[in-house]
Every structure is written in structure tokens, then in C-alpha cells.
Design an enzyme around this catalytic site. Structure first.
Site, PDB file in Angstrom:
ATOM      1  N   TYR A  89       0.850  -1.187   0.000  1.00 36.27           N
ATOM      2  CA  TYR A  89       0.000   0.000   0.000  1.00 36.27           C
ATOM      3  C   TYR A  89       0.886   1.238   0.000  1.00 36.27           C
ATOM      4  O   TYR A  89       1.864   1.318   0.740  1.00 36.27           O
ATOM      5  CB  TYR A  89      -0.897  -0.010   1.243  1.00 36.27           C
ATOM      6  CG  TYR A  89      -1.692   1.262   1.434  1.00 36.27           C
ATOM      7  CD1 TYR A  89      -2.901   1.447   0.774  1.00 36.27           C
ATOM      8  CD2 TYR A  89      -1.237   2.270   2.275  1.00 36.27           C
ATOM      9  CE1 TYR A  89      -3.631   2.625   0.941  1.00 36.27           C
ATOM     10  CE2 TYR A  89      -1.960   3.443   2.458  1.00 36.27           C
ATOM     11  CZ  TYR A  89      -3.154   3.609   1.790  1.00 36.27           C
ATOM     12  OH  TYR A  89      -3.864   4.767   1.952  1.00 36.27           O
ATOM     13  N   HIS A  90       0.526   2.238  -0.819  1.00 37.78           N
ATOM     14  CA  HIS A  90       1.356   3.426  -0.999  1.00 37.78           C
ATOM     15  C   HIS A  90       0.841   4.573  -0.141  1.00 37.78           C
ATOM     16  O   HIS A  90      -0.260   5.088  -0.353  1.00 37.78           O
ATOM     17  CB  HIS A  90       1.338   3.843  -2.470  1.00 37.78           C
ATOM     18  CG  HIS A  90       2.496   4.696  -2.885  1.00 37.78           C
ATOM     19  ND1 HIS A  90       2.800   5.888  -2.271  1.00 37.78           N
ATOM     20  CD2 HIS A  90       3.428   4.539  -3.871  1.00 37.78           C
ATOM     21  CE1 HIS A  90       3.862   6.423  -2.845  1.00 37.78           C
ATOM     22  NE2 HIS A  90       4.262   5.627  -3.821  1.00 37.78           N
ATOM     23  N   GLY A  91       1.635   5.013   0.844  1.00 37.68           N
ATOM     24  CA  GLY A  91       1.266   6.157   1.661  1.00 37.68           C
ATOM     25  C   GLY A  91       1.500   7.469   0.932  1.00 37.68           C
ATOM     26  O   GLY A  91       2.021   7.495  -0.186  1.00 37.68           O
ATOM     27  N   SER A 156       3.915  -0.893  -5.937  1.00 40.63           N
ATOM     28  CA  SER A 156       2.632  -0.499  -5.367  1.00 40.63           C
ATOM     29  C   SER A 156       1.663  -0.296  -6.522  1.00 40.63           C
ATOM     30  O   SER A 156       1.801   0.673  -7.279  1.00 40.63           O
ATOM     31  CB  SER A 156       2.767   0.793  -4.562  1.00 40.63           C
ATOM     32  OG  SER A 156       1.491   1.266  -4.175  1.00 40.63           O
ATOM     33  N   GLU A 162      -2.697   6.421  -5.578  1.00 36.04           N
ATOM     34  CA  GLU A 162      -3.030   6.012  -4.215  1.00 36.04           C
ATOM     35  C   GLU A 162      -2.404   6.954  -3.196  1.00 36.04           C
ATOM     36  O   GLU A 162      -3.017   7.292  -2.178  1.00 36.04           O
ATOM     37  CB  GLU A 162      -2.545   4.584  -3.978  1.00 36.04           C
ATOM     38  CG  GLU A 162      -3.108   3.917  -2.742  1.00 36.04           C
ATOM     39  CD  GLU A 162      -2.861   2.426  -2.781  1.00 36.04           C
ATOM     40  OE1 GLU A 162      -3.761   1.684  -3.247  1.00 36.04           O
ATOM     41  OE2 GLU A 162      -1.765   1.983  -2.362  1.00 36.04           O
TER      42      GLU A 162
END
Length: 299
Positions: A89-91, A156, A162
Site C-alpha cells: 500500500y502506498h502512503g 505499489s 493512491e
């Protein structure tokens, strides 16, 4: 004057840590250039000749991770000895991923190649750093070569979209991307899911606006700046690998990753969002994420 001073102070508080990270990244590249010149290095940036300086870089970021985010890495045993594809998951800022790379290298002496968005390669003055740390554009051919050479390759699927438009609800924004699954099938390697708790509480984006969304979709450039940088707790979880199955299609493999059938559970069909809910307050809470720095029971 007081109002102006408070406004400037608030802006500095919101953006000082992200800007500091950018400063450290460029400083790292400068140090690499000095190291290269002093040692007259002309070797392949991915060769072992660079391992000593990689260790220095990894040590710096690992210390930063421990001090600022109390960083923890769980599930390293789930990584295969050979090649594989990490999906994460890409912050808003993938600083958690940088922490992961650093600790992986310090613990296992492994270099994980990172698929990055094309705009990253347009940033000035980072060419050597990207090469030494194994950042690649991520074409099918490059990924297959990297996997054939025994590397872990990370991606990602949500990418910059995202990062910009997901929020404290931790919504996955993969769209129709399934290229990574096709590469995994062609290379006959497992896919390993990964997620970092509280990454959206550490760094956030401003609420989505139609103008900025349209601007990104037309240019594919991240114009919206991240803010934050609070010392919340970060924990990266590496899930159980999804093994290569010659009888599965790319669409089915994407569905397996998306539904999280192999993520941190042995007999569950829970979605990735359900996995996130297991480790994450939804919607994310900065206050709770800060308090987790003092939660001894989670360690």
C-alpha cells in the site's frame, strides 16, 4: 503581524518534516557522488562493490526510523530466499518503504529493486542514488530480468494515485492494474503482500479536489504536496506469500492479492481492507497512532 507569524509557523510545522526528508535524500546522493569520485568507482551500481556505502545509507535511515517512528518490521520470514514480487500500500510519502528497504539490507543483506513512477526519474540530481538503491522504471522486461537474477522486486499497484487520493480510510486504488501479476506468472515467482500501519497518520494529503485530480490525470505529476511528519508508530507487516500457480490467470491472481486470501491469515477470505482494519483504526487517528509509541503490549 501576530496572525502572519502564527500562519507561517503552522506552515513550517506542517511541511518541515517532509522537506527535511527531501533534504536528507539529496544529501545522500551528494555523499554517494563523493564516495564514487574518491574511490574512482565505475562498477555496476547494483554490484557488491557498493555494499559498504549501502550499509551506511541503510544505517542512517534505520536510526531515523527507530527514533522518529519507533519503526518495527514483522514477517521477514515470509520473504522467499529467491526472487519474488512485493506488493504494498502506498502512503502519501512512502517513507515506510524506505525504512523497510534499509532494515532488510541490514538484517538480510538483501537488495530489493523498487518499481517507481516515471516522474521520479525526472527529478534532478538523484540519478546515482536511484541506481545504487535499485530503483527501476518497472517495464515488463526489466522486472523479468531482475527476477531472473534472483532479486526481490517491489511495486505499489496504486502508485502515485493512491499516494495522492487515498486517505485515512486506507482505500486501495489499484484500478485495473494487473501487470505485476502477469510478470509473476511469467517469472514463476510468488507475490508477497506488505502493509505499514499508521502510514497515513504520519503523512497526509489535503482533501481531494476535482481540479487537482484532473491535473494529475492529465499530467501524471503529483502537484499536491504532502504534510505532517508526526512521530506516530510505524509497523510494517509482510504477509504470507501467494505461491506461483501455473493454472491461475493474471486476473485471478490480482483478485487473490486484492481480497487478501493469503494475508496474515491461514483460512480466511477477508479483503485487504479487512486486514488493514485488523491493524489499523479506521478512519485513521493521529492521536491514537501517537499513543501507540507507548503501547508496550503491541511489541
Amino acid at each position: 503581524l501576530i496572525i502572519a507569524s502564527l500562519t507561517i509557523s503552522a506552515i513550517l510545522v506542517f511541511f518541515i518534516v517532509p522537506l527535511t526528508i527531501v533534504f536528507f535524500i539529496y544529501l545522500t546522493n551528494i555523499l554517494l557522488l563523493i564516495y564514487q569520485r574518491n574511490n574512482e568507482l565505475k562498477a555496476d551500481p547494483l554490484s557488491d562493490v557498493w555494499n559498504s556505502v549501502r550499509k551506511t545509507i541503510a544505517s542512517f535511515w534505520d536510526i531515523y526510523a527507530r527514533i522518529w517512528h519507533g519503526y518495527e518490521l514483522h514477517g521477514v520470514k515470509n520473504l522467499p530466499e529467491g526472487p519474488g514480487i512485493l506488493v504494498y500500500y502506498h502512503g502519501a510519502i512512502p517513507i515506510d518503504y524506505l525504512y523497510f528497504l534499509s532494515r532488510l539490507f541490514l538484517w538480510k543483506k538483501r537488495l530489493c529493486l523498487s518499481v517507481a513512477d516515471h516522474f521520479v526519474f525526472r527529478l534532478p540530481g538523484l540519478r546515482l542514488l536511484l541506481a545504487v538503491t535499485g530503483v527501476i522504471p518497472g517495464t515488463r522486461e526489466e522486472c523479468l530480468v531482475a527476477l531472473k537474477n534472483g532479486y526481490l522486486v517491489s511495486i505499489s499497484p496504486g502508485g502515485v494515485r493512491e499516494a495522492l487520493f487515498s486517505d485515512e480510510s486506507y482505500q486501495l486504488m489499484w484500478g485495473n492494474r494487473k501487470g505485476f501479476a502477469q510478470v509473476a506468472l511469467e517469472a514463476k515467482v510468488p507475490i508477497i503482500p506488505m502493509y505499514t500501519q499508521n502510514v497515513r497518520e504520519g503523512y497526509r494529503m489535503f482533501k481531494e479536489r476535482r481540479f487537482f485530480r484532473q491535473l494529475y490525470e492529465s499530467t501524471r505529476l503529483p502537484f499536491t504536496p504532502p504534510y505532517g511528519g508526526l512521530p506516530v508508530k510505524f509497523r510494517t507487516y509482510i504477509g504470507k506469500p501467494i505461491p506461483y500457480d501455473p493454472n491461475i490467470t493474471a486476473e485471478e491472481l490480482v483478485e487473490k492479492v486484492f481480497k487478501g486470501k493469503f494475508l496474515f491469515s491461514f483460512q480466511t477470505k477477508a479483503a485487504v481492507q479487512a486486514l488493514i482494519s485488523k491493524h489499523q483504526t479506521i478512519p485513521g487517528s493521529i492521536w491514537k497512532a501517537l499513543l501507540e509509541r507507548f503501547d508496550k503490549r503491541r511489541k
